[in-house]
Design a protein around this motif. Structure first.
Motif, mmCIF file in Angstrom:
data_model
loop_
_atom_site.group_PDB
_atom_site.id
_atom_site.type_symbol
_atom_site.label_atom_id
_atom_site.label_comp_id
_atom_site.label_asym_id
_atom_site.label_seq_id
_atom_site.Cartn_x
_atom_site.Cartn_y
_atom_site.Cartn_z
ATOM 1 N N LEU A 371 0.836 -1.202 0.000
ATOM 2 C CA LEU A 371 0.000 0.000 0.000
ATOM 3 C C LEU A 371 0.874 1.256 0.000
ATOM 4 O O LEU A 371 0.620 2.220 -0.748
ATOM 5 C CB LEU A 371 -0.922 -0.004 1.224
ATOM 6 C CG LEU A 371 -1.841 1.201 1.387
ATOM 7 C CD1 LEU A 371 -2.880 1.238 0.280
ATOM 8 C CD2 LEU A 371 -2.536 1.183 2.745
ATOM 9 N N ALA A 372 1.922 1.226 0.833
ATOM 10 C CA ALA A 372 2.830 2.376 0.887
ATOM 11 C C ALA A 372 3.468 2.609 -0.488
ATOM 12 O O ALA A 372 3.527 3.733 -0.991
ATOM 13 C CB ALA A 372 3.897 2.149 1.952
ATOM 14 N N LEU A 373 3.914 1.523 -1.119
ATOM 15 C CA LEU A 373 4.625 1.660 -2.396
ATOM 16 C C LEU A 373 3.686 2.104 -3.511
ATOM 17 O O LEU A 373 4.059 2.904 -4.377
ATOM 18 C CB LEU A 373 5.306 0.338 -2.759
ATOM 19 C CG LEU A 373 6.422 -0.082 -1.791
ATOM 20 C CD1 LEU A 373 7.003 -1.419 -2.202
ATOM 21 C CD2 LEU A 373 7.521 0.970 -1.732
ATOM 22 N N ILE A 374 2.462 1.590 -3.512
ATOM 23 C CA ILE A 374 1.533 1.960 -4.579
ATOM 24 C C ILE A 374 1.181 3.447 -4.461
ATOM 25 O O ILE A 374 1.014 4.154 -5.463
ATOM 26 C CB ILE A 374 0.265 1.064 -4.549
ATOM 27 C CG1 ILE A 374 -0.349 0.970 -5.945
ATOM 28 C CG2 ILE A 374 -0.787 1.582 -3.604
ATOM 29 C CD1 ILE A 374 -1.427 -0.087 -6.057
ATOM 30 N N MET A 375 1.118 3.945 -3.227
ATOM 31 C CA MET A 375 0.852 5.374 -3.052
ATOM 32 C C MET A 375 1.990 6.206 -3.612
ATOM 33 O O MET A 375 1.763 7.236 -4.260
ATOM 34 C CB MET A 375 0.630 5.688 -1.565
ATOM 35 C CG MET A 375 -0.724 5.216 -1.050
ATOM 36 S SD MET A 375 -1.122 5.815 0.603
ATOM 37 C CE MET A 375 -0.034 4.858 1.629
ATOM 38 N N VAL A 376 3.237 5.744 -3.386
ATOM 39 C CA VAL A 376 4.384 6.465 -3.932
ATOM 40 C C VAL A 376 4.317 6.457 -5.457
ATOM 41 O O VAL A 376 4.520 7.495 -6.119
ATOM 42 C CB VAL A 376 5.711 5.824 -3.466
ATOM 43 C CG1 VAL A 376 6.894 6.520 -4.101
ATOM 44 C CG2 VAL A 376 5.822 5.876 -1.953
ATOM 45 N N ALA A 377 4.006 5.283 -6.031
ATOM 46 C CA ALA A 377 3.949 5.166 -7.494
ATOM 47 C C ALA A 377 2.905 6.124 -8.065
ATOM 48 O O ALA A 377 3.104 6.705 -9.134
ATOM 49 C CB ALA A 377 3.630 3.724 -7.887
ATOM 50 N N LEU A 378 1.790 6.282 -7.356
ATOM 51 C CA LEU A 378 0.750 7.194 -7.846
ATOM 52 C C LEU A 378 1.169 8.651 -7.664
ATOM 53 O O LEU A 378 0.927 9.488 -8.540
ATOM 54 C CB LEU A 378 -0.566 6.921 -7.111
ATOM 55 C CG LEU A 378 -1.219 5.597 -7.486
ATOM 56 C CD1 LEU A 378 -2.403 5.293 -6.588
ATOM 57 C CD2 LEU A 378 -1.664 5.603 -8.951
ATOM 58 N N VAL A 379 1.818 8.944 -6.548
ATOM 59 C CA VAL A 379 2.239 10.323 -6.283
ATOM 60 C C VAL A 379 3.173 10.825 -7.376
ATOM 61 O O VAL A 379 3.005 11.932 -7.888
ATOM 62 C CB VAL A 379 2.903 10.430 -4.891
ATOM 63 C CG1 VAL A 379 3.727 11.713 -4.790
ATOM 64 C CG2 VAL A 379 1.851 10.407 -3.803
ATOM 65 N N VAL A 380 4.162 10.006 -7.763
ATOM 66 C CA VAL A 380 5.131 10.494 -8.758
ATOM 67 C C VAL A 380 4.489 10.619 -10.135
ATOM 68 O O VAL A 380 5.021 11.320 -11.000
ATOM 69 C CB VAL A 380 6.394 9.606 -8.859
ATOM 70 C CG1 VAL A 380 7.177 9.655 -7.563
ATOM 71 C CG2 VAL A 380 6.052 8.183 -9.229
ATOM 72 N N LYS A 381 3.341 9.979 -10.337
ATOM 73 C CA LYS A 381 2.664 10.144 -11.621
ATOM 74 C C LYS A 381 1.768 11.388 -11.630
ATOM 75 O O LYS A 381 1.690 12.092 -12.630
ATOM 76 C CB LYS A 381 1.812 8.908 -11.947
ATOM 77 C CG LYS A 381 1.078 9.032 -13.282
ATOM 78 C CD LYS A 381 0.296 7.766 -13.583
ATOM 79 C CE LYS A 381 -0.807 8.004 -14.605
ATOM 80 N NZ LYS A 381 -0.349 8.108 -15.979
ATOM 81 N N VAL A 382 1.083 11.653 -10.536
ATOM 82 C CA VAL A 382 0.119 12.755 -10.558
ATOM 83 C C VAL A 382 0.692 14.081 -10.066
ATOM 84 O O VAL A 382 0.142 15.137 -10.352
ATOM 85 C CB VAL A 382 -1.160 12.423 -9.750
ATOM 86 C CG1 VAL A 382 -1.870 11.237 -10.354
ATOM 87 C CG2 VAL A 382 -0.840 12.176 -8.299
ATOM 88 N N LEU A 383 1.791 14.048 -9.333
ATOM 89 C CA LEU A 383 2.345 15.307 -8.818
ATOM 90 C C LEU A 383 3.763 15.518 -9.328
ATOM 91 O O LEU A 383 4.475 14.569 -9.636
ATOM 92 C CB LEU A 383 2.345 15.286 -7.279
ATOM 93 C CG LEU A 383 0.981 15.316 -6.600
ATOM 94 C CD1 LEU A 383 1.144 15.148 -5.100
ATOM 95 C CD2 LEU A 383 0.230 16.592 -6.917
ATOM 96 N N ARG A 384 4.158 16.759 -9.361
ATOM 97 C CA ARG A 384 5.511 17.071 -9.832
ATOM 98 C C ARG A 384 6.473 17.037 -8.654
ATOM 99 O O ARG A 384 6.748 18.066 -8.027
ATOM 100 C CB ARG A 384 5.528 18.450 -10.484
ATOM 101 C CG ARG A 384 4.737 18.475 -11.751
ATOM 102 C CD ARG A 384 4.747 19.840 -12.367
ATOM 103 N NE ARG A 384 3.901 19.814 -13.557
ATOM 104 C CZ ARG A 384 3.473 20.895 -14.173
ATOM 105 N NH1 ARG A 384 3.825 22.082 -13.731
ATOM 106 N NH2 ARG A 384 2.718 20.789 -15.236
ATOM 107 N N VAL A 385 6.957 15.848 -8.331
ATOM 108 C CA VAL A 385 7.866 15.723 -7.201
ATOM 109 C C VAL A 385 9.228 15.187 -7.604
ATOM 110 O O VAL A 385 10.178 15.252 -6.844
ATOM 111 C CB VAL A 385 7.295 14.782 -6.103
ATOM 112 C CG1 VAL A 385 6.057 15.393 -5.481
ATOM 113 C CG2 VAL A 385 6.989 13.421 -6.652
#
Lengths: 403, 137, 247
Positions: A371-385
């Motif tokens: 769950l933690a990793l999937i959230m990271v994967a989504l964050v780097v796709k939807v946000l400019r980080v």
């Protein structure tokens, strides 16, 4: 040093969706496992009245500890003013929130009455470190969220240093709180030690950075972006220092215990006679989590990225073994109520307690990690980080173009 | 959850009106809760009050008994069960989860989950023993 | 008035108990009748405690355990849980001295500490100590985190691993919450004594005493003054309400 351009990853490749799919399946399996456990009751797990905390707690505590450590990169840039860490600070902050959420999800889903979480959120017993932790964990998420906002919003950039300071101190308190869950337990021989809190802090540095290095290398590698050697080298050196420090704390913890005759029983159990716990201590905690990574990071393979990646994986595996030995091993050793007596009862007093985790509770633990990793994967796709490039020319302030 | 009293009363009145209105519709027969009659002719508080506030009374008594050792029986869940748990049609004691159980009859209808009975027993200790409200309330 | 009915019942019960007490042991009252009206809260004027004379407690005797099981309905209700998962509110412990081989036997349960570690660590305050010293779990707000079980030096607490039905009306217990010896609080509030003590005395073993530690004239206080009474893990300084003689 050039300006950093943050850019979402494209995230439309087959590989990206495969990653999401695999992680999603694991999360779903973890969710089903949690439902199964809550529906039937904890009798379907290996947890008992003798070993009351099991596999879910091992994963949860590991993730919560690692969450605090994942903030290292951001802290080093904001608090210690190291410019070369700054580009990756937003990723570091996001990763720490995601890991914390993953760990807390496991912890909550393992509760006997998870639907009463609202009680835990509204009624506090301030003498309980658990109650404090609920405030510390929620506060951490809030502070780091503000920190991320200040970092990513240009107008607020000037305040990001202060938010970084706040987050840095908060995470030290947070991990002190996590370590004190065990440090404050007077009843059990393996716990009740002040060194637990600082040892957890140094463990958090190592585990968090190991996860960060892997996430960073994966993100850059799989998105085809450039990641310079300068960045990787700095981080692997740092990881080595943290891993060494974990070994040092381990040594001091056991030496102190070995000096006191009172603790000889539990030390003999951990270090010599404990079966699985002894194996996990020497092979997991010391060799896989300590000696091998140090050899890989500082040996002739030190500049090889595969070796650095492998070392990070080993630190994570060793870390899980460490938490397992602390959480489960500490409970398996009998309570010493009657010194000098052989104790027998219908409630298994006096003997070493057995624990064999079932599939359900293990899946719940792994599910939280996914769950933690999937959230990271989504964050780097939807946000400019994620900086578009971490090539040495961009990320290294000491970079000099080769002639 | 804390709500002003007038809101609770409003909700109660609406609920009761709805109950009264429902029989007027043709297919409502099976859907309506048929609440088993308790022993005796009155409850510890007026019926309308109990319909709206029973959970508050039980909650208050719960903390008084559990945490302070006050064991008056007026608002105790144990006493609710003693008076209200009427035998089911088959003559056996009605169990929670079954519409014939006093609590379940309404709670199934209104789809409000009660978790009292995860720990508390849903029947009197002695199934034959049902009593009316004792003394003057 | 309801109050009067209740008082009448209590007075009757008190007299009946006193009469029974006199019949069981002429001249020796095993406990004191100190009526507290049903509408009044427990206060710190009393501190309930127990004294166990290990010299009179024989190996193999489990009368106190059986009485507790019957009173609270544990022991046979959990059918899916394995032996290590089933609840045990009280257990008999056999001690053999490693050097001398001296064997002792004693019942072990919640020690009702004055400063209970379980109460300290509980995040929600579900683990609580009543004003009169009885340590309880408020299952209404217990979230089932089991931190109290980690903290208890006596392993006195159990977690319920499966759904339960047919509990005793005076002893609610349920899945996902923690439970332990209540010192038979429902009996104590009605001027009674715990089931284990009652059974131990009724069977003639006389190894257990129950009473008010704050009342210097109570049987338990007098015995403690005369013979002393040790605490298990006295090193922790918890000032337990359950004391042992001859430990």
């Amino acid at each position: 040093m050039k300006a950093i351009r943050y850019q979402e990853i494209q995230g439309n490749s087959f590989g990206y969706f495969a990653l999401l799919g695999i992680l999603g399946l694991i999360v779903a399996a973890g969710g089903l496992a949690a439902f199964y456990m809550e529906h039937n009751g904890h009798w379907v797990t290996g947890m008992t009245n003798q070993v009351v905390w099991g596999m879910p707690h091992v994963f949860a505590i590991f993730l919560i500890v690692a969450a605090s450590g994942a903030l290292n990169v951001a802290s080093i840039s904001s608090v210690f003013g190291k410019k070369q860490y700054k580009p990756l600070a937003p990723l570091s902050a996001f990763l720490s929130i995601c890991l914390l959420l993953g760990g807390l999800t496991i912890l909550v889903l393992d509760l006997g009455q998870p639907d009463r979480l609202i009680v835990a959120m509204t009624i506090y017993n301030f003498k309980s470190i658990f109650a404090w932790n609920m405030i510390l964990y929620n506060g951490f998420i809030a502070i780091v969220a503000v920190y991320i906002w200040f970092m990513l919003e240009k107008r607020m950039n000037k305040y990001s240093k202060y938010a970084g300071f706040a987050a840095f101190f908060w995470r030290l308190i947070l991990t002190t709180g996590t370590g004190s869950i065990f440090g404050f337990l007077v009843a059990r021989q393996a716990y009740d030690a002040a060194i637990m809190a600082p040892m957890f802090i140094i463990m958090s540095f190592a585990y968090g950075l190991a996860i960060f290095i892997l996430v960073m290398m994966a993100a850059y590698n799989w998105s085809g972006r450039e990641l310079g050697d300068a960045t990787v080298r700095r981080m692997k050196n740092l990881l080595g220092v943290f891993v060494g420090a974990v070994l040092y704390f381990t040594l001091v913890y056991h030496l102190t215990n070995l000096y006191a005759t009172e603790h000889h029983g539990v030390e003999a159990f951990m270090l010599r006679d404990g079966g699985i716990y002894t194996t996990l201590f020497w092979w997991g905690w010391v060799v896989i989590g300590g000696v091998l990574p140090l050899a890989l990071l500082y040996g002739p393979t030190g500049d090889n990225r595969s070796a650095i990646g492998l070392a990070s994986v080993l630190v994570i595996l060793g870390g899980l073994a460490t938490i397992y030995v602390i959480v489960i091993g500490g409970q398996a050793y009998p309570l010493e109520m009657f010194p000098g007596k052989i104790v027998e009862s219908s409630f298994f007093d006096g003997g070493v307690k057995a624990y064999s985790p079932t599939l359900a509770e293990t899946l719940l633990g792994i599910g939280g990690f996914a769950l933690a990793l999937i959230m990271v994967a989504l964050v780097v796709k939807v946000l400019r980080v994620l900086p578009e490039s971490m090539s040495d020319a961009i990320a290294d302030p000491h970079y000099k173009a080769e002639k | 959850m804390y709500l002003p009293r007038y809101i609770k009363q409003l909700v109660g009145i609406l609920g009761v009106s709805l109950l009264l209105a429902l029989p007027l519709t043709s297919q409502a027969g099976d859907l309506l809760p048929s609440i088993p009659k308790g022993k005796g002719d009155k409850c510890v508080e007026p019926t309308a009050d109990m319909r709206i506030n029973h959970m508050e009374y039980i909650l208050h008594q719960r903390d008084d008994t559990m945490r302070r050792g006050i064991r008056t029986s007026k608002h105790s869940l144990k006493e609710c069960i003693e008076c209200h748990n009427a035998p089911a049609k088959d003559g056996k004691v009605a169990r929670v989860g079954n519409k014939e159980h006093f609590c379940s009859s309404c709670h199934i209808y209104s789809a409000v989950k009660v978790d009292c009975f995860e720990c508390h027993t849903d029947k009197p200790e002695n199934a034959q023993y049902r009593h009316a409200v004792k003394g003057n309330h | 008035m309801k109050q009067d009915t209740d008082m009448n019942r209590r007075r009757f019960l008190g007299q009946a108990a006193a009469a029974a007490g006199l019949t069981v042991a002429p001249g020796v009252m095993l406990y004191e009748v100190q009526a507290r009206p049903a509408d009044q809260a427990a206060t710190s004027k009393q501190r309930w405690g127990m004294l166990i004379d290990t010299s009179k407690c024989s190996t193999g005797c489990t009368d106190c355990v059986t009485a507790c099981k019957t009173e609270h309905g544990w022991g046979s209700t959990e059918t899916k849980s394995n032996a290590e998962q089933q609840a045990q509110w009280i257990r008999k412990v056999k001690l053999t001295d490693k050097q001398t081989g001296h064997v002792q036997s004693l019942p072990l349960m919640c020690q009702h500490c004055e400063t209970p570690p379980c109460v300290d660590v509980c995040p929600t305050g579900a683990s609580m100590k009543r004003a009169d010293g009885i340590v309880l779990v408020d299952k209404h707000i217990c979230i089932g985190c089991r931190y109290c079980m980690m903290a208890c030096p006596y392993k006195a607490r159990s977690f319920i691993h499966e759904p339960l039905m047919n509990q005793k009306p005076h002893a609610p217990r349920g899945m996902g919450t923690v439970e332990s010896c209540t010192l038979c609080v429902h009996r104590v509030d009605n001027d009674g004594i715990p089931a284990c003590v009652e059974s131990c005395n009724a069977k003639g073993h006389k190894a257990m005493y129950f009473g008010d530690l704050h009342d210097p004239n109570s049987e338990i206080s007098k015995r403690l003054k005369e013979f002393g009474g040790e605490q298990i893990r006295a090193d922790l300084g918890l000032n337990t309400g359950v004391r042992y003689q001859g430990l």
